[in-house]
Design a protein around this motif. Structure first.
Motif, mmCIF file in Angstrom:
data_model
loop_
_atom_site.group_PDB
_atom_site.id
_atom_site.type_symbol
_atom_site.label_atom_id
_atom_site.label_comp_id
_atom_site.label_asym_id
_atom_site.label_seq_id
_atom_site.Cartn_x
_atom_site.Cartn_y
_atom_site.Cartn_z
ATOM 1 N N PHE A 122 8.446 -15.135 59.879
ATOM 2 C CA PHE A 122 8.303 -14.216 58.833
ATOM 3 C C PHE A 122 9.505 -14.440 57.702
ATOM 4 C CE2 PHE A 122 9.194 -10.227 56.509
ATOM 5 C CZ PHE A 122 7.831 -10.117 55.831
ATOM 6 N N TRP A 123 10.645 -14.410 58.283
ATOM 7 C CA TRP A 123 11.709 -14.367 57.559
ATOM 8 C C TRP A 123 11.904 -15.930 56.882
ATOM 9 C CZ3 TRP A 123 12.815 -10.110 55.115
ATOM 10 C CH2 TRP A 123 12.876 -8.970 56.121
ATOM 11 N N VAL A 124 11.615 -16.797 57.576
ATOM 12 C CA VAL A 124 11.585 -18.197 57.145
ATOM 13 C C VAL A 124 10.678 -18.516 55.992
ATOM 14 C CG1 VAL A 124 11.006 -20.555 57.509
ATOM 15 C CG2 VAL A 124 12.463 -19.286 58.948
ATOM 16 N N LEU A 125 9.562 -17.615 55.971
ATOM 17 C CA LEU A 125 8.401 -17.772 55.141
ATOM 18 C C LEU A 125 8.895 -16.853 53.820
ATOM 19 C CD1 LEU A 125 5.724 -18.722 54.294
ATOM 20 C CD2 LEU A 125 4.799 -16.469 55.368
ATOM 21 N N SER A 126 9.579 -15.695 54.131
ATOM 22 C CA SER A 126 10.278 -15.016 53.059
ATOM 23 C C SER A 126 11.244 -15.664 52.164
ATOM 24 C CB SER A 126 10.881 -13.620 53.574
ATOM 25 O OG SER A 126 9.873 -12.998 54.464
ATOM 26 N N LEU A 127 12.124 -16.489 52.826
ATOM 27 C CA LEU A 127 12.974 -17.527 52.222
ATOM 28 C C LEU A 127 12.100 -18.557 51.389
ATOM 29 C CD1 LEU A 127 15.761 -18.622 51.505
ATOM 30 C CD2 LEU A 127 15.530 -19.916 53.576
ATOM 31 N N ALA A 128 11.096 -19.097 51.933
ATOM 32 C CA ALA A 128 10.454 -19.853 51.223
ATOM 33 C C ALA A 128 9.579 -19.433 49.806
ATOM 34 C CB ALA A 128 9.162 -20.602 52.190
ATOM 35 N N LEU A 129 9.230 -18.119 50.021
ATOM 36 C CA LEU A 129 8.361 -17.415 48.842
ATOM 37 C C LEU A 129 9.795 -17.064 47.799
ATOM 38 C CD1 LEU A 129 5.441 -15.475 50.142
ATOM 39 C CD2 LEU A 129 5.667 -17.820 49.343
ATOM 40 N N SER A 130 10.637 -16.797 48.392
ATOM 41 C CA SER A 130 11.570 -16.390 47.279
ATOM 42 C C SER A 130 12.093 -17.739 46.597
ATOM 43 C CB SER A 130 12.937 -15.827 47.897
ATOM 44 O OG SER A 130 13.644 -17.041 48.682
ATOM 45 N N LEU A 131 12.105 -18.695 47.155
ATOM 46 C CA LEU A 131 12.220 -20.083 46.327
ATOM 47 C C LEU A 131 11.029 -20.330 45.590
ATOM 48 C CD1 LEU A 131 13.746 -22.342 49.141
ATOM 49 C CD2 LEU A 131 14.967 -21.464 47.276
ATOM 50 N N TRP A 132 9.889 -20.105 45.824
ATOM 51 C CA TRP A 132 8.680 -20.283 44.966
ATOM 52 C C TRP A 132 8.872 -19.178 43.914
ATOM 53 C CZ3 TRP A 132 5.880 -24.203 44.623
ATOM 54 C CH2 TRP A 132 5.438 -24.990 45.627
ATOM 55 N N GLY A 133 9.248 -18.024 43.962
ATOM 56 C CA GLY A 133 9.804 -17.166 42.816
ATOM 57 C C GLY A 133 10.499 -17.624 42.083
ATOM 58 N N VAL A 134 11.567 -18.476 42.285
ATOM 59 C CA VAL A 134 12.625 -18.890 41.439
ATOM 60 C C VAL A 134 12.018 -20.162 40.692
ATOM 61 C CG1 VAL A 134 14.754 -20.155 41.435
ATOM 62 C CG2 VAL A 134 14.607 -18.105 42.865
ATOM 63 N N PHE A 135 11.256 -21.112 41.486
ATOM 64 C CA PHE A 135 10.442 -22.137 40.895
ATOM 65 C C PHE A 135 9.491 -21.631 39.801
ATOM 66 C CE2 PHE A 135 6.380 -24.148 40.470
ATOM 67 C CZ PHE A 135 6.817 -25.426 40.342
ATOM 68 N N TRP A 136 8.775 -20.527 40.166
ATOM 69 C CA TRP A 136 7.875 -20.151 38.978
ATOM 70 C C TRP A 136 8.722 -19.507 37.810
ATOM 71 C CZ3 TRP A 136 3.292 -21.568 38.371
ATOM 72 C CH2 TRP A 136 2.288 -21.978 39.586
ATOM 73 N N GLY A 137 9.848 -18.784 37.967
ATOM 74 C CA GLY A 137 10.488 -18.217 37.035
ATOM 75 C C GLY A 137 11.302 -19.298 36.165
ATOM 76 N N ILE A 138 11.722 -20.471 36.707
ATOM 77 C CA ILE A 138 12.384 -21.421 36.061
ATOM 78 C C ILE A 138 11.231 -22.136 35.140
ATOM 79 C CG2 ILE A 138 13.495 -23.713 36.106
ATOM 80 C CD1 ILE A 138 15.117 -22.675 38.416
ATOM 81 N N CYS A 139 9.957 -22.604 35.903
ATOM 82 C CA CYS A 139 9.256 -23.436 35.259
ATOM 83 C C CYS A 139 8.238 -22.768 34.210
ATOM 84 C CB CYS A 139 8.497 -24.283 36.218
ATOM 85 S SG CYS A 139 9.558 -25.493 37.165
ATOM 86 N N ASN A 140 7.960 -21.855 34.610
ATOM 87 C CA ASN A 140 6.982 -21.096 33.663
ATOM 88 C C ASN A 140 7.460 -20.931 32.239
ATOM 89 O OD1 ASN A 140 5.009 -20.861 35.305
ATOM 90 N ND2 ASN A 140 4.844 -18.567 35.443
ATOM 91 N N THR A 141 8.780 -20.427 32.397
ATOM 92 C CA THR A 141 9.445 -20.302 30.876
ATOM 93 C C THR A 141 9.588 -21.774 30.035
ATOM 94 O OG1 THR A 141 11.593 -20.198 31.911
ATOM 95 C CG2 THR A 141 10.512 -17.950 31.574
ATOM 96 N N SER A 142 10.052 -22.449 30.999
ATOM 97 C CA SER A 142 10.405 -23.956 30.292
ATOM 98 C C SER A 142 9.055 -24.566 29.903
ATOM 99 C CB SER A 142 11.483 -24.883 31.261
ATOM 100 O OG SER A 142 12.421 -24.025 31.315
ATOM 101 N N ILE A 143 8.160 -24.513 30.685
ATOM 102 C CA ILE A 143 6.991 -25.377 30.416
ATOM 103 C C ILE A 143 6.025 -24.789 29.259
ATOM 104 C CG2 ILE A 143 4.504 -25.427 31.278
ATOM 105 C CD1 ILE A 143 6.099 -27.671 32.586
ATOM 106 N N SER A 144 6.399 -23.392 29.131
ATOM 107 C CA SER A 144 5.573 -22.776 28.069
ATOM 108 C C SER A 144 6.167 -23.305 26.758
ATOM 109 C CB SER A 144 5.609 -21.292 28.442
ATOM 110 O OG SER A 144 4.724 -21.001 29.325
#
Length: 205
Positions: A122-144
């Motif tokens: 669960f905590w490995v998956l939590s780390l992975a999803l926090s990275l996905w959140g950072v990915f979306w935070g970076i890419c959504n703003t820049s892509i738009s």
């Protein structure tokens, strides 16, 4: 001189009428990323976490909140840096974060077949999803921002409509793909089946 000025204006008009390749690349990216996200995140992730944590629904909320907070906290500095410096540089950073997130999620899902504690997974998956959140935070703003900059004045409503349609189509393709996979796997929604679909979504990303 008059003919030269006319030819120059014609050349400028032709260059202005050319559609930037960024538009088509972003439209393609939009469809692929929303298809993969809806496959693993919207379709199977809640069920996987629910089974992983002994049918306790609070962990679904916890892991969703982790991803959302990571996206929120990263989007503001990412947007500022993308505006102040270069958007393509931020997208390269986001791509690296996304690759790491996909690898971590794939690893976390593969551990369901190993002798790893549910808490550890669960905590490995939590780390992975926090990275996905950072990915979306970076890419959504820049892509738009990059998408808007690449479109000529007067055409933005058309291409933004195209992009929105592709987002909706991608969000539809994920559940269809998950339905096909679960039907093939036996439609029992075991943790092993959910793990397979989760990993398939990472490969598509």
């Amino acid at each position: 001189n008059g003919s030269n000025s006319n030819s120059n204006s014609n050349n400028n008009n032709n260059s202005n009428n050319k559609t930037s390749k960024n538009i088509w690349l972003i439209l393609l990216y939009t469809f692929i990323i929303f298809s993969s996200r809806s496959l693993w995140n919207q379709s199977v992730l809640p069920a996987y976490v629910y089974l992983l944590r002994s049918s306790d629904p609070k962990y679904v909320g916890i892991i969703t909140a982790i991803m959302g907070m990571a996206q929120l906290l990263s989007s503001f500095p990412a947007g500022y840096i993308a505006d102040k410096y270069r958007r393509d540089s931020m997208l390269r950073v986001g791509s690296g974060v996304g690759f790491l997130a996909a690898c971590c999620t794939f690893f976390a899902a593969s551990n369901s077949n190993m002798h790893t504690s549910a808490s550890g997974q669960f905590w490995v998956l939590s780390l992975a999803l926090s990275l996905w959140g950072v990915f979306w935070g970076i890419c959504n703003t820049s892509i738009s921002a990059l998408f808007a900059d690449s479109i000529h004045d007067g055409d933005r409503s058309l291409y933004f409509t195209h992009r929105r349609i592709l987002q909706l189509c991608g969000s539809m393709m994920g559940p269809i793909g998950a339905l096909a996979m679960f039907t093939k796997l036996g439609n029992a929604w075991t943790i092993e089946e959910c793990s397979f679909v989760l990993q398939a979504g990472q490969v598509l990303c």
